[in-house]
Design a protein around this motif. Sequence first.
Motif, PDB file in Angstrom:
ATOM      1  N   TYR A 231     -17.894  -6.918 -20.163  1.00  0.00           N
ATOM      2  CA  TYR A 231     -16.670  -6.116 -20.249  1.00  0.00           C
ATOM      3  C   TYR A 231     -15.452  -7.025 -20.385  1.00  0.00           C
ATOM      4  O   TYR A 231     -15.276  -7.973 -19.621  1.00  0.00           O
ATOM      5  N   ASN A 232     -14.622  -6.721 -21.391  1.00  0.00           N
ATOM      6  CA  ASN A 232     -13.429  -7.527 -21.626  1.00  0.00           C
ATOM      7  C   ASN A 232     -12.140  -6.711 -21.602  1.00  0.00           C
ATOM      8  O   ASN A 232     -11.070  -7.194 -21.984  1.00  0.00           O
ATOM      9  N   PHE A 233     -12.236  -5.468 -21.149  1.00  0.00           N
ATOM     10  CA  PHE A 233     -11.070  -4.640 -20.837  1.00  0.00           C
ATOM     11  C   PHE A 233     -11.421  -3.871 -19.571  1.00  0.00           C
ATOM     12  O   PHE A 233     -12.339  -3.042 -19.579  1.00  0.00           O
ATOM     13  N   ILE A 234     -10.720  -4.161 -18.484  1.00  0.00           N
ATOM     14  CA  ILE A 234     -11.080  -3.570 -17.191  1.00  0.00           C
ATOM     15  C   ILE A 234      -9.838  -2.974 -16.543  1.00  0.00           C
ATOM     16  O   ILE A 234      -8.805  -3.645 -16.419  1.00  0.00           O
ATOM     17  N   ASN A 235      -9.943  -1.713 -16.161  1.00  0.00           N
ATOM     18  CA  ASN A 235      -8.857  -1.077 -15.416  1.00  0.00           C
ATOM     19  C   ASN A 235      -9.096  -1.264 -13.922  1.00  0.00           C
ATOM     20  O   ASN A 235     -10.180  -0.983 -13.404  1.00  0.00           O
ATOM     21  N   ILE A 236      -8.060  -1.753 -13.249  1.00  0.00           N
ATOM     22  CA  ILE A 236      -8.141  -1.962 -11.807  1.00  0.00           C
ATOM     23  C   ILE A 236      -6.973  -1.253 -11.131  1.00  0.00           C
ATOM     24  O   ILE A 236      -5.806  -1.522 -11.436  1.00  0.00           O
ATOM     25  N   GLY A 237      -7.285  -0.337 -10.243  1.00  0.00           N
ATOM     26  CA  GLY A 237      -6.263   0.299  -9.419  1.00  0.00           C
ATOM     27  C   GLY A 237      -5.541   1.444 -10.094  1.00  0.00           C
ATOM     28  O   GLY A 237      -5.708   1.737 -11.276  1.00  0.00           O
ATOM     29  N   ALA A 238      -4.722   2.114  -9.284  1.00  0.00           N
ATOM     30  CA  ALA A 238      -3.913   3.236  -9.740  1.00  0.00           C
ATOM     31  C   ALA A 238      -2.718   3.392  -8.813  1.00  0.00           C
ATOM     32  O   ALA A 238      -2.775   3.009  -7.632  1.00  0.00           O
ATOM     33  N   ASP A 239      -1.658   3.942  -9.353  1.00  0.00           N
ATOM     34  CA  ASP A 239      -0.438   4.099  -8.552  1.00  0.00           C
ATOM     35  C   ASP A 239      -0.660   4.954  -7.311  1.00  0.00           C
ATOM     36  O   ASP A 239      -0.157   4.647  -6.226  1.00  0.00           O
ATOM     37  N   VAL A 240      -1.436   6.027  -7.446  1.00  0.00           N
ATOM     38  CA  VAL A 240      -1.639   6.922  -6.299  1.00  0.00           C
ATOM     39  C   VAL A 240      -2.437   6.233  -5.190  1.00  0.00           C
ATOM     40  O   VAL A 240      -2.198   6.466  -3.998  1.00  0.00           O
ATOM     41  N   ILE A 241      -3.371   5.379  -5.577  1.00  0.00           N
ATOM     42  CA  ILE A 241      -4.144   4.627  -4.576  1.00  0.00           C
ATOM     43  C   ILE A 241      -3.239   3.606  -3.881  1.00  0.00           C
ATOM     44  O   ILE A 241      -3.287   3.436  -2.660  1.00  0.00           O
ATOM     45  N   ALA A 242      -2.394   2.945  -4.669  1.00  0.00           N
ATOM     46  CA  ALA A 242      -1.484   1.948  -4.096  1.00  0.00           C
ATOM     47  C   ALA A 242      -0.545   2.594  -3.085  1.00  0.00           C
ATOM     48  O   ALA A 242      -0.350   2.071  -1.976  1.00  0.00           O
ATOM     49  N   LEU A 243       0.024   3.737  -3.445  1.00  0.00           N
ATOM     50  CA  LEU A 243       0.970   4.400  -2.548  1.00  0.00           C
ATOM     51  C   LEU A 243       0.292   4.921  -1.285  1.00  0.00           C
ATOM     52  O   LEU A 243       0.803   4.742  -0.178  1.00  0.00           O
ATOM     53  N   SER A 244      -0.854   5.565  -1.466  1.00  0.00           N
ATOM     54  CA  SER A 244      -1.531   6.129  -0.291  1.00  0.00           C
ATOM     55  C   SER A 244      -2.006   5.028   0.658  1.00  0.00           C
ATOM     56  O   SER A 244      -1.912   5.169   1.887  1.00  0.00           O
ATOM     57  N   SER A 245      -2.476   3.913   0.111  1.00  0.00           N
ATOM     58  CA  SER A 245      -2.907   2.801   0.960  1.00  0.00           C
ATOM     59  C   SER A 245      -1.730   2.221   1.732  1.00  0.00           C
ATOM     60  O   SER A 245      -1.834   1.910   2.926  1.00  0.00           O
ATOM     61  N   TYR A 246      -0.610   2.082   1.046  1.00  0.00           N
ATOM     62  CA  TYR A 246       0.586   1.519   1.669  1.00  0.00           C
ATOM     63  C   TYR A 246       1.087   2.426   2.797  1.00  0.00           C
ATOM     64  O   TYR A 246       1.374   1.959   3.908  1.00  0.00           O
ATOM     65  N   TYR A 247       1.174   3.724   2.520  1.00  0.00           N
ATOM     66  CA  TYR A 247       1.679   4.649   3.533  1.00  0.00           C
ATOM     67  C   TYR A 247       0.712   4.804   4.706  1.00  0.00           C
ATOM     68  O   TYR A 247       1.130   4.892   5.869  1.00  0.00           O
ATOM     69  N   LYS A 248      -0.572   4.839   4.421  1.00  0.00           N
ATOM     70  CA  LYS A 248      -1.561   4.922   5.504  1.00  0.00           C
ATOM     71  C   LYS A 248      -1.474   3.705   6.419  1.00  0.00           C
ATOM     72  O   LYS A 248      -1.589   3.822   7.641  1.00  0.00           O
ATOM     73  N   ASN A 249      -1.267   2.541   5.803  1.00  0.00           N
ATOM     74  CA  ASN A 249      -1.158   1.321   6.593  1.00  0.00           C
ATOM     75  C   ASN A 249       0.055   1.373   7.526  1.00  0.00           C
ATOM     76  O   ASN A 249      -0.016   0.932   8.686  1.00  0.00           O
ATOM     77  N   ILE A 250       1.164   1.923   7.037  1.00  0.00           N
ATOM     78  CA  ILE A 250       2.350   2.055   7.883  1.00  0.00           C
ATOM     79  C   ILE A 250       2.062   2.950   9.091  1.00  0.00           C
ATOM     80  O   ILE A 250       2.353   2.594  10.241  1.00  0.00           O
ATOM     81  N   ILE A 251       1.481   4.131   8.824  1.00  0.00           N
ATOM     82  CA  ILE A 251       1.220   5.084   9.897  1.00  0.00           C
ATOM     83  C   ILE A 251       0.216   4.524  10.908  1.00  0.00           C
ATOM     84  O   ILE A 251       0.386   4.680  12.123  1.00  0.00           O
ATOM     85  N   GLU A 252      -0.821   3.865  10.414  1.00  0.00           N
ATOM     86  CA  GLU A 252      -1.820   3.284  11.304  1.00  0.00           C
ATOM     87  C   GLU A 252      -1.210   2.216  12.218  1.00  0.00           C
ATOM     88  O   GLU A 252      -1.528   2.146  13.404  1.00  0.00           O
TER      89      GLU A 252
END
Length: 256
Positions: A231-252
């Motif tokens: 594979y020479n084109f790979i999608n990694i991550g998404a904005d919604v995952i980034a935001l939810s991870s960031y906010y969950k980390n704050i609350i935790e």
Amino acid sequence: MNMRKSNTLKKIREGKVAYSTKINLNDPRAVEIAAMCGFDCIWIDMEHVPSDFVGIENMIRAAKVHDCDVLTRVPKTGGYSDIIRPLEADSTGIMVPHLMSLEEAKKIVYYTKFHPIGRRPLDGGNADGKYCLVDGPDYMKQANKERFTVVQIEDPEPMAELEEICALPGLDMIFFGPADFSQGIGKPCEMDNPALAEARKKVAQCARKHGKIAGTVGGMTNVKHLVSEGYNFINIGADVIALSSYYKNIIENLSK
């Protein structure tokens, strides 16, 4: 005058791997942040996300400010205009989901590539043709070279014609979609299922054998393995995952 060249295609033609990230939010600022961070390409969506063409156009502009490519996944249903409008808004590529047959792939090429490959309807008066500032014949030639057509293999049905699909002139990238493929084989969300792993490997091998880009989704835990599969084109991550991870980390952390 020339069209904007694709950095994704340049990188892949140099033998390197290109990386994208997915934007679900209909917000040019989210696209701009990802582009500023250095991704080669931003994947925006019209299959699962209620984005209209005005929103798509603004997100493409946000990426272009930082010379970043955009791959737009178009809806499965609709006429040829629904396929080519993102290209005319200067999306660097379009992705058609759930390709089911070689015959369908031929129709996609017919509408997304200009002569002599296909018969994409011609109108250079939009952003990709720099509003008629790119000469007509040059526009057609450059669009065929610097814009990419992507089909998603995310069902078991097209695997029987995979060799012919990958060999089809005009298709630039074969993109394996593991989530829906897992449904198709009756093992939903079993991403480590042997049948899914075998299909993913086969798609990469077949695409590269015929000189096509092999694309898929991945993560930091398996990206090296995907590259080793071809594979020479790979999608990694998404904005919604980034935001939810960031906010969950704050609350935790606040709860400690």
